[in-house]
Design an enzyme around this catalytic site. Structure first.
Site, PDB file in Angstrom:
ATOM      1  N   ASP A  16      -5.432  -0.515  -7.805  1.00  0.00           N
ATOM      2  CA  ASP A  16      -5.626  -2.080  -7.149  1.00  0.00           C
ATOM      3  C   ASP A  16      -5.989  -3.318  -7.078  1.00  0.00           C
ATOM      4  O   ASP A  16      -7.424  -3.044  -6.561  1.00  0.00           O
ATOM      5  CB  ASP A  16      -5.777  -0.652  -5.999  1.00  0.00           C
ATOM      6  CG  ASP A  16      -5.262  -1.727  -4.364  1.00  0.00           C
ATOM      7  OD1 ASP A  16      -4.661  -3.202  -4.285  1.00  0.00           O
ATOM      8  OD2 ASP A  16      -5.375  -1.783  -2.681  1.00  0.00           O
ATOM      9  N   ASP A  52     -10.212  -2.620   0.901  1.00  0.00           N
ATOM     10  CA  ASP A  52      -9.580  -3.255   1.811  1.00  0.00           C
ATOM     11  C   ASP A  52      -9.769  -1.549   2.414  1.00  0.00           C
ATOM     12  O   ASP A  52      -9.549  -1.299   3.428  1.00  0.00           O
ATOM     13  CB  ASP A  52      -8.268  -4.192   1.513  1.00  0.00           C
ATOM     14  CG  ASP A  52      -7.395  -3.442   0.428  1.00  0.00           C
ATOM     15  OD1 ASP A  52      -7.138  -2.138   0.945  1.00  0.00           O
ATOM     16  OD2 ASP A  52      -7.369  -3.809  -0.248  1.00  0.00           O
ATOM     17  N   ASP A  77     -18.476  -0.315 -11.525  1.00  0.00           N
ATOM     18  CA  ASP A  77     -17.419  -0.699 -12.208  1.00  0.00           C
ATOM     19  C   ASP A  77     -16.357  -0.019 -12.787  1.00  0.00           C
ATOM     20  O   ASP A  77     -16.129   1.180 -13.451  1.00  0.00           O
ATOM     21  CB  ASP A  77     -17.750  -1.517 -13.177  1.00  0.00           C
ATOM     22  CG  ASP A  77     -16.949  -2.015 -14.052  1.00  0.00           C
ATOM     23  OD1 ASP A  77     -16.035  -2.127 -13.811  1.00  0.00           O
ATOM     24  OD2 ASP A  77     -17.479  -2.679 -15.286  1.00  0.00           O
ATOM     25  N   GLY A  78     -14.629   0.025 -11.720  1.00  0.00           N
ATOM     26  CA  GLY A  78     -13.879   1.129 -12.539  1.00  0.00           C
ATOM     27  C   GLY A  78     -13.832   1.604 -13.773  1.00  0.00           C
ATOM     28  O   GLY A  78     -13.731   2.610 -14.185  1.00  0.00           O
ATOM     29  N   HIS A 100       0.333  -1.190   0.371  1.00  0.00           N
ATOM     30  CA  HIS A 100      -0.010   0.197   0.004  1.00  0.00           C
ATOM     31  C   HIS A 100       0.978   1.105   0.028  1.00  0.00           C
ATOM     32  O   HIS A 100       0.803   2.483  -0.509  1.00  0.00           O
ATOM     33  CB  HIS A 100      -1.241  -0.260   0.950  1.00  0.00           C
ATOM     34  CG  HIS A 100      -2.144  -1.020   1.110  1.00  0.00           C
ATOM     35  ND1 HIS A 100      -2.840  -1.966   2.393  1.00  0.00           N
ATOM     36  CD2 HIS A 100      -2.827  -1.251  -0.010  1.00  0.00           C
ATOM     37  CE1 HIS A 100      -3.250  -2.930   1.190  1.00  0.00           C
ATOM     38  NE2 HIS A 100      -3.917  -2.468   0.686  1.00  0.00           N
TER      39      HIS A 100
END
Ligand code: AG3
Length: 274
Positions: free
Chosen positions: A155, A86, A137-138, A62
Site C-alpha cells: 500500500d 493511514d 522499512d518494508g 482500501h
C-alpha cells in the site's frame, strides 16, 4: 478565504481542490505531510503534495487492495501491509474472521500519528489486539521475515522517493520469499493512462517470480486518471477461480463478488500492458 491544494499529477496536468482548513502540516524525516479539510473530498491526506487518501473515495482503494486477495486465499491468517500508515487497509483486513494477525510496517511514524489524530474513520482499527504496528522499512522487513505471511499488501506511495524500491524486481523476490507456500500479494500499481512504461515492467517482473500474475482495476477519482491498477502475484490461488460463495458479510461499499470478477475484465488499452 480562497485557499487551494494542487497536486501536479503529471508535469503537464494537475488536480486542485479548495481547502477549507489546513488541519495539520509538518516536515517529517521522510516527506512533507499534510491533512486538509475540503468540501469536495472531505478530509484528505497528502504526502509531498500527492493525494494519498480522502474520506470520499478511500473505501474503493482500501476495499480493492485487500478483499480481492483475501477472498482469493482460502484461509489468510497472517497478513502484512507495507506502507498504508493511514490504517485503511488494516481496517478492511480485520473484517475477515480468518485473520489472526495483521502487521503494519510503515516507514514514517508521523503518517500513523496524523491518521490517528485526524482520520479516525480510516485509522480506527490500528488499536485492535490483532494488529501489530512496526515502524520500519518494508524492504528490510520482508528480507528479514521468510515464509511468514499468507498475504502481503503493498500500500505504497508513487514510485518516487521512499517508495521507489517497492516497485523493483528484487523487492518482489523478497515478497515472494516472505510469503508462505501458498501465499499471494497485491500491490497498488498506478494509472493505466499515465504509467504505461511502469506497469509492463511490474507485470514482467512479477510474472518472472510468481506462477499466477493478474492485473485488476478500480475507480479512484482523486488519483491520476481516476482509473487505478492493482497487481496480484500468487504462488497457488488464481483470483479468477476463487470461491466467492458464502463470504462473510464484509460491509463494503465497492467490493462485492461480482465486482471482484469484473475487476479483472480489462479493456484492450490495458490488456496491451500485459
Ligand atoms: N497510496 C497512494 C497511491 C498513489 C496515489 N498517487 C497519486 N495520487 N498520484 C495510498 C495510500 C492509502 N492507504
Amino acid at each position: 478565504m480562497n485557499c487551494w491544494f494542487t497536486e501536479m499529477q503529471t508535469p503537464d496536468m494537475a488536480i486542485s481542490c479548495r481547502v477549507k482548513k489546513t488541519l495539520h502540516e509538518e516536515k517529517t524525516p521522510f516527506q512533507h505531510l499534510a491533512v486538509y479539510e475540503t468540501d469536495q473530498f472531505g478530509r484528505m491526506l497528502a504526502l509531498d503534495d500527492v493525494i494519498q487518501t480522502t474520506i470520499m473515495d478511500e473505501f474503493v482503494y482500501h476495499e480493492m487492495i485487500t478483499h480481492v486477495g483475501l477472498n482469493t486465499h482460502p484461509n489468510p491468517r497472517r497478513v502484512l501491509v507495507i506502507g498504508g500508515g493511514d490504517g485503511g487497509s488494516i481496517r478492511e483486513i480485520l473484517k475477515h474472521p480468518s485473520v489472526e494477525l495483521a502487521t503494519l510496517v510503515e516507514i514514517d511514524e508521523r503518517v500513523i500519528a496524523a491518521a490517528r489524530e485526524y482520520l479516525p474513520e480510516i485509522s480506527c482499527a490500528l488499536g485492535d489486539p490483532r494488529v501489530r504496528v512496526i515502524v520500519d522499512d518494508g524492504i528490510k522487513h520482508v528480507k528479514e521475515n521468510r515464509d511468514t505471511y499468507d498475504m502481503i499488501i503493498v500500500d505504497s506511495t508513487d514510485p518516487v522517493g521512499p517508495a521507489e524500491g517497492l516497485f523493483g524486481r528484487a523487492f518482489y523476490q523478497d515478497v515472494h520469499d516472505a510469503l508462505t507456500g501458498d501465499g499471494l500479494f497485491v500491490a497498488q500499481t498506478e494509472s493505466p493512462f499515465f504509467n504505461r512504461d511502469l506497469i509492463p515492467r511490474i507485470i514482467q517482473n512479477v510474472r518472472s517470480i510468481f506462477p499466477v500474475t493478474r492485473l485488476f482495476l478500480a475507480c479512484v477519482p482523486t488519483y491520476p486518471g481516476g482509473l487505478w491498477t492493482f497487481t496480484m502475484g500468487s504462488k497457488k490461488y488464481d483470483p479468477l477461480e476463487a470461491n466467492l460463495e458464502q463470504l462473510p458479510d464484509l460491509k463494503t461499499r465497492y467490493y462485492t463478488p461480482a465486482v471482484h470478477r469484473a475487476a479483472f475484465v480489462l479493456p484492450p488499452f490495458v490488456e496491451e500492458l500485459l
